[in-house]
Design a protein around this motif. Sequence first.
Motif, PDB file in Angstrom:
ATOM      1  N   ASP A 175      -7.441   7.011  -1.120  1.00 40.83           N
ATOM      2  CA  ASP A 175      -8.035   5.689  -0.897  1.00 40.83           C
ATOM      3  C   ASP A 175      -7.187   4.592  -1.532  1.00 40.83           C
ATOM      4  N   GLN A 176      -6.626   4.877  -2.725  1.00 40.80           N
ATOM      5  CA  GLN A 176      -5.761   3.902  -3.386  1.00 40.80           C
ATOM      6  C   GLN A 176      -4.488   3.668  -2.578  1.00 40.80           C
ATOM      7  N   ALA A 177      -3.975   4.750  -1.984  1.00 40.07           N
ATOM      8  CA  ALA A 177      -2.762   4.648  -1.172  1.00 40.07           C
ATOM      9  C   ALA A 177      -3.009   3.750   0.040  1.00 40.07           C
ATOM     10  N   THR A 197       5.499   1.613   7.426  1.00 41.89           N
ATOM     11  CA  THR A 197       5.194   2.475   6.284  1.00 41.89           C
ATOM     12  C   THR A 197       3.743   2.929   6.339  1.00 41.89           C
ATOM     13  N   GLU A 198       2.842   1.992   6.622  1.00 42.73           N
ATOM     14  CA  GLU A 198       1.425   2.340   6.708  1.00 42.73           C
ATOM     15  C   GLU A 198       1.195   3.358   7.814  1.00 42.73           C
ATOM     16  N   ALA A 199       1.854   3.153   8.955  1.00 45.29           N
ATOM     17  CA  ALA A 199       1.721   4.099  10.065  1.00 45.29           C
ATOM     18  C   ALA A 199       2.209   5.486   9.660  1.00 45.29           C
ATOM     19  N   ASN A 200       3.338   5.513   8.937  1.00 45.74           N
ATOM     20  CA  ASN A 200       3.917   6.791   8.508  1.00 45.74           C
ATOM     21  C   ASN A 200       2.988   7.531   7.557  1.00 45.74           C
ATOM     22  N   VAL A 201       2.347   6.789   6.646  1.00 48.64           N
ATOM     23  CA  VAL A 201       1.427   7.414   5.693  1.00 48.64           C
ATOM     24  C   VAL A 201       0.215   7.989   6.420  1.00 48.64           C
ATOM     25  N   TYR A 202      -0.316   7.239   7.384  1.00 49.83           N
ATOM     26  CA  TYR A 202      -1.451   7.751   8.156  1.00 49.83           C
ATOM     27  C   TYR A 202      -1.051   9.023   8.927  1.00 49.83           C
TER      28      TYR A 202
END
Length: 350
Positions: A175-177, A197-202
């Motif tokens: 959740d913090q990420a 970056t957000e897309a990659n993390v998801y």
Amino acid sequence: MELAKNLSAAAKAYQEVLSVEKASGKSKYTAQVQSSIADIKNQLINGAVDAGNAKDYKTASKLLYQSYELDKTDQEKLYYAGNYALNGEDYDTALSYYEDLKKQNYSGEGTGYYAKNVLNEQEEFFGATAASKTDRDTKVRLKLYTNPRDEKIKSKRGEILKNIALILVQQGKVDQAKQALADARTANPDDISIAMTEANVYLELNDFTNYKRIVAEVLEKNPTDADLLYNLGVIASKTNAAEAEGYYKRAIESKPDFTNAYLNLAILKLDADKKIIEEMNKLGTSEKDNKRYEVLKKQRGDMFNSALPYLEKAFELDPKNEDVGTTLLNVYGALEMTDKKKALKAKLGK
């Protein structure tokens, strides 16, 4: 690390001298001390490089951080200290360094200055500051260097935020990420690297719904951005070959001389080879196995033929690229294209 401790202690002593002279308004030893501190900084950086080459990443990180402490305007050293800490799996240290860079809004974006040393004909990187440019230009003027070249340095902000998020994910703080990336996007709505970056993390979290949502948002704003499409291809290749192929082809449509897009398309096609070879090696000599072998052999040939035009185009665009040349050579060999293989070997000097 004993040498590093001694260097750090010496640097602190020199900094105290500077503080005293600054407070008193005198500068009797200032120039000499500044020169000594610069020398210590160089020794720390060289030690970090040696430690990094030896894969002693934790030591490399500590040395670079000590270098940064001597000159906190040189944020690049903090960035690489974070990278070394990450490589050394010292996640808490890496996270603290990256968080510091995030607070300072460091991007690393700028211009890098290069020139070729006349003594060894090797191109050297002078740095990415105004002082670096002055140093490079002076040495070119003195004919010590030739072929000056400037190169745009892309923003590192997206990578820093990605590393923060991935460390938080690794620590179970999902959740913090997500919140860290959402906050970053809110603060920098036009920064594509953060959205990517957000897309990659998801994607790493197998959250395909949010991954596709963000990709759609980014593409809506930049439908013909070749670099963006290429990066989306790289991300998608982890889970969906067909989707990745579509992105690479769109990147090529936008930029017909995009060598890496052609190469990655070929590699995407060739990914099935390992699986085919493994199945071939498990077959016996029965009639059923022999028939299956022929089917697999044809599949393998079709696979190589599908990759061939992309590899040939990549080689046409960048004949000095060793990865492209070697891969193309292997495909010619697999397809028993003897004449083409022989001609290519001669071009490559093999």
